[in-house]
Motif scaffolding. Sequence first.
Motif, short mmCIF file in Angstrom:
data_model
loop_
_atom_site.label_atom_id
_atom_site.label_comp_id
_atom_site.label_asym_id
_atom_site.label_seq_id
_atom_site.Cartn_x
_atom_site.Cartn_y
_atom_site.Cartn_z
N TRP A 1 0.77 20.57 -10.20
CA TRP A 1 1.60 21.17 -9.17
C TRP A 1 1.75 20.30 -7.92
CZ3 TRP A 1 4.67 25.26 -9.92
CH2 TRP A 1 4.42 26.05 -11.04
N ASP A 2 0.85 19.36 -7.72
CA ASP A 2 0.83 18.63 -6.45
C ASP A 2 1.06 17.13 -6.55
OD1 ASP A 2 0.12 20.93 -4.73
OD2 ASP A 2 -1.67 20.95 -5.96
N ALA A 3 0.84 16.52 -7.72
CA ALA A 3 1.13 15.10 -7.87
C ALA A 3 2.62 14.86 -7.66
CB ALA A 3 0.70 14.63 -9.26
N THR B 1 0.86 -1.18 0.00
CA THR B 1 0.00 0.00 0.00
C THR B 1 0.89 1.23 0.00
OG1 THR B 1 -1.74 -1.15 1.21
CG2 THR B 1 -1.81 1.26 1.22
N VAL B 2 0.66 2.13 -0.95
CA VAL B 2 1.48 3.33 -1.10
C VAL B 2 0.58 4.56 -1.19
CG1 VAL B 2 3.25 2.00 -2.33
CG2 VAL B 2 1.53 3.27 -3.64
N GLU B 3 1.21 5.72 -1.10
CA GLU B 3 0.50 6.97 -1.33
C GLU B 3 0.54 7.28 -2.82
OE1 GLU B 3 1.64 10.22 1.35
OE2 GLU B 3 2.61 8.69 2.60
N GLY B 4 -0.63 7.29 -3.44
CA GLY B 4 -0.71 7.53 -4.87
C GLY B 4 -0.41 8.97 -5.24
N PRO B 5 -0.49 9.31 -6.52
CA PRO B 5 -0.14 10.65 -6.97
C PRO B 5 -1.05 11.75 -6.44
CG PRO B 5 -1.15 9.40 -8.74
CD PRO B 5 -0.89 8.43 -7.64
N ALA B 6 -2.22 11.37 -5.93
CA ALA B 6 -3.12 12.35 -5.32
C ALA B 6 -3.01 12.33 -3.79
CB ALA B 6 -4.56 12.09 -5.74
N GLY B 7 -2.07 11.55 -3.27
CA GLY B 7 -1.87 11.49 -1.82
C GLY B 7 -2.71 10.47 -1.10
N GLU B 8 -3.57 9.76 -1.83
CA GLU B 8 -4.45 8.78 -1.20
C GLU B 8 -3.77 7.42 -1.12
OE1 GLU B 8 -4.91 7.74 -5.50
OE2 GLU B 8 -4.19 9.39 -4.25
N SER C 1 3.51 13.35 -12.60
CA SER C 1 4.05 14.55 -11.96
C SER C 1 5.32 15.05 -12.63
CB SER C 1 4.34 14.26 -10.48
OG SER C 1 5.37 13.29 -10.37
N THR C 2 5.69 16.26 -12.26
CA THR C 2 6.99 16.84 -12.62
C THR C 2 7.65 17.29 -11.33
OG1 THR C 2 5.95 17.62 -14.67
CG2 THR C 2 8.17 18.42 -14.21
N ARG D 1 5.21 18.91 -1.27
CA ARG D 1 5.38 17.83 -2.23
C ARG D 1 5.02 18.29 -3.63
NH1 ARG D 1 2.84 12.66 0.96
NH2 ARG D 1 2.49 11.97 -1.16
N GLY D 2 5.54 17.56 -4.62
CA GLY D 2 5.21 17.84 -6.00
C GLY D 2 6.01 19.00 -6.58
N ALA D 3 5.60 19.44 -7.77
CA ALA D 3 6.27 20.57 -8.42
C ALA D 3 6.14 21.84 -7.60
CB ALA D 3 5.68 20.77 -9.81
#
Length: 369
Positions: A112-114, A66-73, A143-144, A168-170
Motif C-alpha cells: 500500500w505504501d511503496a 541519491t533517491v527516495e527508495g520504495p520504503a521512503g529512505e 509498488s502498484t 504516496r503509493g497505492a
Amino acid sequence: MTRVVLAPDSFKGTISAADAAKALAEGWATVDQTVEFVHRPMADGGEGTVAAFAAAVPGARRMPVTVEGPAGEAVDTSWLLLPPTPDAPAGTAVIDLASTSGIEMLKELRPWDADTTGLGQAMVAALDHGVSRLVVGIGSSASTDGGTGMLTALGARFFDAAGLPVARGARGLEDIVAVDLTELRRAPDVRVLTDVTNPLIGVRGATAVFGPQKGLDSAAEIARIDDALRNLAELLDIDPATPGTGAAGGTGAALVVWGGVLSPGAAEVATLIGASEAIAGADVVVTGEGSYDGQSGDGKVPSFLASIASRHRVPAVLAAGRITADADTALFAHSVSLTDLAGSSEAALAEPGRWLRDAGAALARATAS
C-alpha cells in the motif's frame, strides 16, 4: 570446436547475469574443454538492465544519484550515461526501476505504501544533465502506484476531494479526484523497456496479476486498487486496455502519458549487445532466469532468445532457479532447475553460483548425448 553463447538474465536478487554466465561456462568446461564461449549477459528491462548496457556500450559512465527508495529512505544508486550519437547528440540516459524503486530493495513488502518516486527522481537527474534520450527499464517493481510517484517527481500533482495532495503509493490512489500536469517536465525521446504486455486493469492487469507478488493478499484489496487504477486512467486520459500499461504496477501507463514508447525490453537489449549475430554463429545457446514460469513465455529473456535461436536453427537450453509446473519448456532442447539440483529452493538461493556450475555441466552432458 563447439561455440556456446551464454546469455542468461540475472537470477533476481541472487546473482547477476554476467556472473551467471561465468558460472555456467565454468560448469560446462568441466565436461567439454574444447568449447569457445561467447558471453552475452542479458536483461529485459528489469534488474540488470543498466549493467547490460554498461557492459555493451564503450564509454558508458555511471552517474551517482541519491533517491527516495520504495520504503521512503534515501538510497544511493546511479543512472548510466551513454555517449552522444547522431540521433541523441547530448547522450542517452539508461535508468532502471529495479535500482531506484525495485522490490528487491525492500526488507519487507509494502503493497500500500511503496511507490515510484525514486525512479522519477533519477529521471529528473538525467533530464537536468541535459540528455537527449531516456531509456527506462521498468521491471522488478515494488509498488502498484500507477506511476504516480514517478510523475509527482517529474512535476505532476494529484489531489483528493479536499484539494490536498494524496498519500504516496497505492494508498493514495483511491483518493485521487483531480490531476494537475501543468508543471510536468517536458519529455525528451523516451523508450520504455518492459518484459510484460499486460493491460492496466482487469483479470490480466497490473493488480490482478502482479499485486500478490507485491504483498496484496486478498481479492478485496486487488479489486480496490484495480478500481483506483481505472479511475486514474480516466483522469490521465489513457486507454487502460493498451498492452504494457500494466507493467510495473501501472508505471507503464504513466510513462505513456508522459510521452514514452513501450518496447519489449529483451528485444532492445538483444539488439544492443548483438545477440542475434552471436547466436547465428553458435552451436548452442544457454539462457536462463531465476524463475521460469507461466509468464516467462511472454517476452522474457529465455523465451525471446529461444525464438531467435529457432530462427537460426540453433538449439537453446535453459537453466532456471526453478521451473514451475505451468511453465512451457517446449522451446528448449534441454532444461534444468537449480532447485532440483540443489534439493530445495533454499539451497539453490543460498549458493546460486555453485548450482549454476552444476547446471552448466548437466546441460553440456545433455547436449553431447
